[in-house]
Design a protein around this motif. Structure first.
Motif, short mmCIF file in Angstrom:
data_model
loop_
_atom_site.label_atom_id
_atom_site.label_comp_id
_atom_site.label_asym_id
_atom_site.label_seq_id
_atom_site.Cartn_x
_atom_site.Cartn_y
_atom_site.Cartn_z
N MET A 1 0.96 -1.24 -0.04
CA MET A 1 -0.03 0.01 0.17
C MET A 1 0.95 1.18 -0.13
SD MET A 1 -3.37 0.62 2.43
CE MET A 1 -4.23 -1.07 2.07
N MET A 2 0.52 2.29 -0.71
CA MET A 2 1.35 3.42 -0.97
C MET A 2 1.09 4.53 0.44
SD MET A 2 1.10 6.27 -3.94
CE MET A 2 -0.52 7.07 -3.79
N GLN A 3 2.11 4.41 1.26
CA GLN A 3 2.11 5.30 2.53
C GLN A 3 2.63 6.48 2.32
OE1 GLN A 3 0.99 4.21 5.55
NE2 GLN A 3 0.16 2.47 4.77
N LYS A 4 1.89 7.44 2.80
CA LYS A 4 2.46 8.86 2.87
C LYS A 4 3.22 9.15 4.09
CE LYS A 4 -0.17 12.38 1.12
NZ LYS A 4 0.45 12.40 -0.06
N PRO A 5 4.13 10.16 3.90
CA PRO A 5 4.76 10.32 5.15
C PRO A 5 3.87 10.98 6.09
CG PRO A 5 5.57 11.77 3.11
CD PRO A 5 4.62 10.76 2.54
N PRO A 6 4.24 10.95 7.20
CA PRO A 6 3.30 11.40 8.27
C PRO A 6 3.12 12.96 8.33
CG PRO A 6 5.00 10.37 9.23
CD PRO A 6 5.05 9.97 8.10
N GLN A 7 2.23 13.57 8.78
CA GLN A 7 2.37 15.23 8.80
C GLN A 7 3.13 15.70 9.88
OE1 GLN A 7 -1.57 16.80 9.56
NE2 GLN A 7 -2.02 15.51 11.16
N ALA A 8 3.73 16.77 9.81
CA ALA A 8 4.46 17.45 10.90
C ALA A 8 3.91 17.29 12.38
CB ALA A 8 4.68 18.97 10.65
N VAL A 9 4.88 17.15 13.37
CA VAL A 9 4.46 16.88 14.50
C VAL A 9 3.55 17.90 15.07
CG1 VAL A 9 5.54 16.39 17.04
CG2 VAL A 9 6.43 15.59 14.93
N ASP A 10 3.97 19.25 14.71
CA ASP A 10 3.25 20.43 15.24
C ASP A 10 2.03 20.27 14.74
OD1 ASP A 10 3.58 22.59 16.56
OD2 ASP A 10 3.71 23.87 14.73
N PHE A 11 1.50 19.59 13.81
CA PHE A 11 -0.14 19.62 13.12
C PHE A 11 -0.73 18.43 13.83
CE2 PHE A 11 1.54 22.10 9.10
CZ PHE A 11 1.30 23.33 9.89
N ALA A 12 0.08 17.45 14.55
CA ALA A 12 -0.60 16.06 14.91
C ALA A 12 -1.22 16.62 16.09
CB ALA A 12 0.44 15.26 15.07
N LEU A 13 -2.23 15.41 16.44
CA LEU A 13 -3.11 15.28 17.76
C LEU A 13 -2.10 14.92 18.84
CD1 LEU A 13 -6.14 15.43 17.90
CD2 LEU A 13 -5.90 13.07 17.95
N LYS A 14 -2.34 15.48 20.18
CA LYS A 14 -1.28 14.97 21.14
C LYS A 14 -2.20 14.46 22.48
CE LYS A 14 2.05 18.43 20.35
NZ LYS A 14 1.39 19.19 19.47
N GLU A 15 -1.95 13.53 23.01
CA GLU A 15 -2.88 13.08 24.22
C GLU A 15 -2.48 13.56 25.44
OE1 GLU A 15 -4.81 8.80 25.99
OE2 GLU A 15 -3.00 8.68 24.34
N THR A 16 -3.32 14.16 26.26
CA THR A 16 -2.97 14.75 27.46
C THR A 16 -3.40 14.24 28.54
OG1 THR A 16 -5.02 16.25 27.29
CG2 THR A 16 -2.92 17.08 26.03
N SER A 17 -3.01 14.64 29.76
CA SER A 17 -3.55 14.29 30.93
C SER A 17 -3.99 15.50 31.91
CB SER A 17 -2.63 13.27 31.76
OG SER A 17 -1.38 14.04 31.74
N PRO A 18 -4.92 16.27 31.79
CA PRO A 18 -5.63 17.19 32.57
C PRO A 18 -6.11 16.57 33.88
CG PRO A 18 -7.31 16.67 30.94
CD PRO A 18 -6.23 15.83 30.62
N ASN A 19 -5.94 17.61 34.71
CA ASN A 19 -6.66 17.33 36.16
C ASN A 19 -8.10 17.33 36.29
OD1 ASN A 19 -6.64 16.84 39.00
ND2 ASN A 19 -6.15 19.16 39.41
N ILE A 20 -8.61 16.32 35.78
CA ILE A 20 -10.32 16.39 35.75
C ILE A 20 -10.65 15.18 36.49
CG2 ILE A 20 -10.35 17.38 33.43
CD1 ILE A 20 -10.99 14.69 32.18
N GLY A 21 -12.05 15.18 36.81
CA GLY A 21 -12.65 14.17 37.90
C GLY A 21 -12.87 12.72 37.19
N ALA A 22 -13.12 12.79 35.85
CA ALA A 22 -13.35 11.55 35.23
C ALA A 22 -12.23 10.52 35.50
CB ALA A 22 -13.33 11.82 33.75
N GLY A 23 -13.11 9.37 36.00
CA GLY A 23 -11.90 8.50 36.34
C GLY A 23 -11.34 8.28 37.74
N ALA A 24 -11.51 9.58 38.14
CA ALA A 24 -10.90 9.53 39.47
C ALA A 24 -12.18 9.40 40.78
CB ALA A 24 -10.19 11.24 39.80
N VAL A 25 -11.71 8.57 41.85
CA VAL A 25 -12.95 8.51 42.74
C VAL A 25 -12.77 9.63 43.98
CG1 VAL A 25 -13.71 6.68 44.52
CG2 VAL A 25 -12.48 6.06 42.48
N THR A 26 -13.67 10.46 43.74
CA THR A 26 -13.42 11.58 44.92
C THR A 26 -15.10 11.72 45.63
OG1 THR A 26 -14.65 13.03 43.49
CG2 THR A 26 -12.20 12.90 43.50
#
Length: 772
Positions: A1-26
């Motif tokens: 399959m013809m693979q295109k080079p990935p786009q610039a890192v600056d334009f890519a999605l980044k996973e973050t870990s904000p301090n939110i209540g979801a998942g936390a037991v409070t």
């Protein structure tokens, strides 16, 4: 399959870990309802009313207002003329992280021409202020005696409530924030968060059948009669009747879009073409839409005769002539269609207009709009760049707008919103804008677009919280630019897994779209009208959701021709076809004995399948099942986002971008060039859409086993396994016979609605979601 080079890192999605209540037991009750955003603490001051205020000026009257002061920040209520018992009922919110004082001061002042007099004040120590955690009831306001500057009792009392809370407080949306201190009381509504609803849209079908006993002005010629229908700013006309008599026939359908409440009547005029550019009106008829029948299915509506009226000017006055001409019509409001008001690729709602036809919801979508960072200056104020950013999110009929955060390149909104989901094959759009109307806004100022994010719900796993930082990308004539990043938290909760999986067998659009389909040209015109109606209605709300904002969110110009987009769609097709090319090359290698072992194995497999043809299909489906399970390990873990490389946005030629941002019609000087150029662009725009649709179909095939839509891939691999097992135990001849008979079945046994496999296929995601 013809693979295109990935786009610039600056334009890519980044996973973050904000301090939110979801998942936390409070233990905090807030976390269950407001858990997708970071908690922000606010000091709330509700100024309710005052009584028995003394007169301060010469006349003995009092023009009171309240000033709430906390360190450098102060909020001021509106003032009342000559009133000693005023009522304000205004809330002020001071962000805790910006508080530098230890005392809250509340002054009641008398508005004066020279300098405002102090009537009295109340002071509060910040350490003594109570905390409120919803769902506790709101804090009851109390009366406070006013003191003068020396701390002695003054005349008058002030009713206040002061408490510490978070952005989950009911008072939050209506409060005046300390960071908006520079905004006057009149413009404060322009910066508050708001929820808007799209108007309810209907298609109006006018079937013009015939007219009778027309009275043409010139009796010596055969009349050339047509009917013109006008609804608001939409005007349509029938063709000229073939029967050139005073009893013409048409039997033609005219379609309009209209929004509730119905403001304008439908106006029909029967006209006679007497010259090349000259039409004479033979009669008029006005039909109010609230009188029109609503239909939910394809059953015909009763036709009616309407009398035509004619007006003539007699001595400068309009007089009505009563005569026997009449027109035969069949009119209805279509409740069985979904009125398309968005770009087709990014629909957020597919339900029919009539509420009776809605299916129950299948889940809830929650969106936490956390913050943005690295925003670019969008305008200049006092000689320096500044941005007053707010977000708009649209899903279904509900639009939400966050509050505007003033003069900040790293705004933190931390606002959470919820939508009902009726179909997972829909897209939520979040746009970021710069508020150009804070200080009244200059005459032609607009809210500038900073960028937008689209997320297809079918690509999200149920009950998982997605926290990502999305780059905001905008295409300019100079190329693609990143204008910042927005941090979102997203969760799709499924209420019924069976209902959700069952949706994959339903048609994407309501039944009427397949039983009584509208033409592509009709749909394009109606979509454009629907977009105009939505943007006009929302721009009339208070505060308005501006036309430029609504049009950007609805992708009004997405069907315009662009060389860059056409190239991108062409390469998407090449990417799909490259899989077939790879299979061809592999087979060629088998034939040429490049790898002897593989070729011998293929020979053995081929001989087995020839001797036992009943093994062909189970082997194919089992192989697909194994590939699907194998690919599960590399399934995408992030929602897809705009891809600059896929869109050919980062490598577009300046001349192509110049053409893309050129006005339409073009601004080129020569008339001939303009005519040819526009014709080319309109034809190429259609070609571009066709190419894009072809690419979409191919990409849907690819997404069957890619786990891009986890539910669809689960259904498909399960189906493959079941089919493989069924085909193992069923004689091949029986399968072949049944398949042939099914394909050749009589039309009586065929259904007008698309088949379940076709519905399933049309719901699969394609890479059009990632197109910029």
């Amino acid at each position: 399959m013809m693979q295109k080079p990935p786009q610039a890192v600056d334009f890519a999605l980044k996973e973050t870990s904000p301090n939110i209540g979801a998942g936390a037991v409070t233990g905090d009750k807030l976390s269950s309802t407001y858990d997708l955003v970071e908690q922000m603490q606010y000091l709330y001051v509700r100024v309710v009313k005052a009584k028995d205020l003394p007169g301060k000026d010469v006349t003995g009257s009092c023009d009171p207002y309240v000033e709430v002061k906390l360190g450098n920040y102060k909020g001021i209520t509106k003032h009342f003329e000559k009133k000693s018992n005023p009522e304000w009922n205004q809330v002020f919110a001071f962000s805790k992280e910006r508080i530098q004082a230890s005392v809250l001061e509340v002054y009641v002042k008398d508005k004066d021409v020279v300098s405002d007099d102090l009537i009295g004040r109340a002071m509060f120590d910040l350490n003594e202020i109570p905390k409120r955690i919803p769902p506790d009831s709101p804090l009851a306001p109390q009366w406070y005696r006013l003191e003068d500057r020396k701390g002695n009792k003054a005349n008058g009392e002030l009713m206040l409530a002061v408490w510490m809370g978070t952005q989950a407080d009911e008072a939050f949306p209506d409060s005046w924030h300390s960071d908006a201190a520079s905004v006057g009381p009149d413009a404060v509504s322009n910066i508050r968060s708001k929820v808007y609803l799209s108007p309810k849209l209907w298609y109006v079908r006018v079937n013009v059948i015939e007219a009778q006993d027309l009275v043409p002005n010139d009796k010596s010629r055969f009349p050339e009669v047509f009917v013109k229908a006008v609804l608001g700013n939409q005007a349509l006309r029938t063709r000229i009747s073939q029967s050139k008599s005073i009893n013409p026939m048409w039997n033609e359908d005219l379609m309009f879009v209209v929004a509730e409440p119905f403001e304008e009547p439908l106006v029909l005029s029967v006209e006679d073409r007497v010259g090349s550019n000259k039409d004479e009106t033979l009669g008029l008829c006005m039909i109010p839409l609230h009188m029109v029948q609503r239909r939910l299915d394809h059953r015909p509506v009763n036709s009616r005769w309407f009398n035509l009226e004619k007006h003539v000017i007699v001595e400068g006055e309009k007089k009505e002539i009563k005569f026997t001409s009449r027109i035969h019509l069949r009119i209805c409001l279509e409740g069985g269609y979904h009125v398309l008001d968005e770009s087709t690729h990014y629909s957020s709602d597919l339900r029919p207009t009539a509420k009776q036809l809605w299916r129950p919801n299948i889940g809830i979508l929650e969106l936490g709009i956390l913050s943005a960072h690295g925003l670019m200056p969008m305008k200049t104020k006092d000689g320096r760049g500044t941005t007053d950013a707010y977000c708009v999110a649209k899903y279904g009929q509900k639009w939400v707008r966050t509050r505007t955060i003033m003069d900040n390149f790293m705004p933190r909104w931390n606002e959470q919103y919820t939508w009902e989901v009726f179909d997972t094959c829909t897209v939520i759009t979040v746009g970021v804008f710069d508020n150009g109307h804070i200080h009244g806004g200059a005459g032609g100022s607009k809210d500038s677009r900073i960028g937008k994010v689209r997320i297809r719900l079918s690509t999200l796993e149920a009950d998982r919280v997605y926290t990502h930082s999305y780059p905001l990308l905008v295409l300019h004539p100079s190329g693609v630019k990143k204008t910042g990043e927005i941090q979102l938290a997203l969760r799709f909760s499924c209420s019924s897994l069976i209902n959700m999986l069952h949706m994959y067998s339903h048609p994407l659009l309501p039944k009427m779209h397949y039983i009584h389909p509208l033409s592509v040209v009709q749909l394009d015109v109606l979509r454009h009208q629907a977009m105009q109606i939505v943007s006009m209605r929302l721009s009339r709300a208070e505060p308005p959701l501006r036309k430029e904002v609504v049009e950007y969110m609805l992708d009004v110009d997405s069907h315009m021709w662009s060389m860059r987009r056409s190239k991108a769609n062409f390469f998407r097709i090449m990417g799909v076809l490259s899989g077939l090319v790879a299979v061809g090359k592999w087979f060629d290698q088998i034939c040429n004995w490049r790898n002897s072992l593989t070729t011998i194995l293929i020979h053995i497999l081929f001989i087995i399948l020839v001797l036992y043809p009943e093994l062909i299909l189970p082997t194919v489906f089992l192989y697909l099942f194994l590939i699907g399970i194998w690919n599960y390990r590399w399934r995408p873990r992030h929602p897809p986002h705009m891809d600059t490389r896929l869109s050919h946005a980062d490598a577009a030629h300046p001349d192509e971008l110049d053409e893309e941002f050129d006005t339409f019609p073009t601004s080129r000087p020569s008339d001939i060039v303009r005519m040819r150029y526009d014709r080319l662009r309109s034809i190429a725009g259609r070609i571009q859409t066709v190419i894009g649709d072809l690419a979409t179909q191919g990409e849907r095939f690819q997404s069957l086993l890619s786990w891009r839509d986890p539910r669809a891939s689960t259904l498909f691999v399960t189906f493959c396994l079941i089919l493989a097992l069924v085909l193992y135990v069923t004689p091949f001849q029986v399968i072949a016979l049944l398949t042939g008979l099914y394909i050749l079945r009589h039309p009586r046994f065929r259904h007008k609605l698309p088949s379940i496999p076709l519905n399933f296929f049309r719901r699969l995601p394609a890479r059009s979601d990632s197109m910029l």
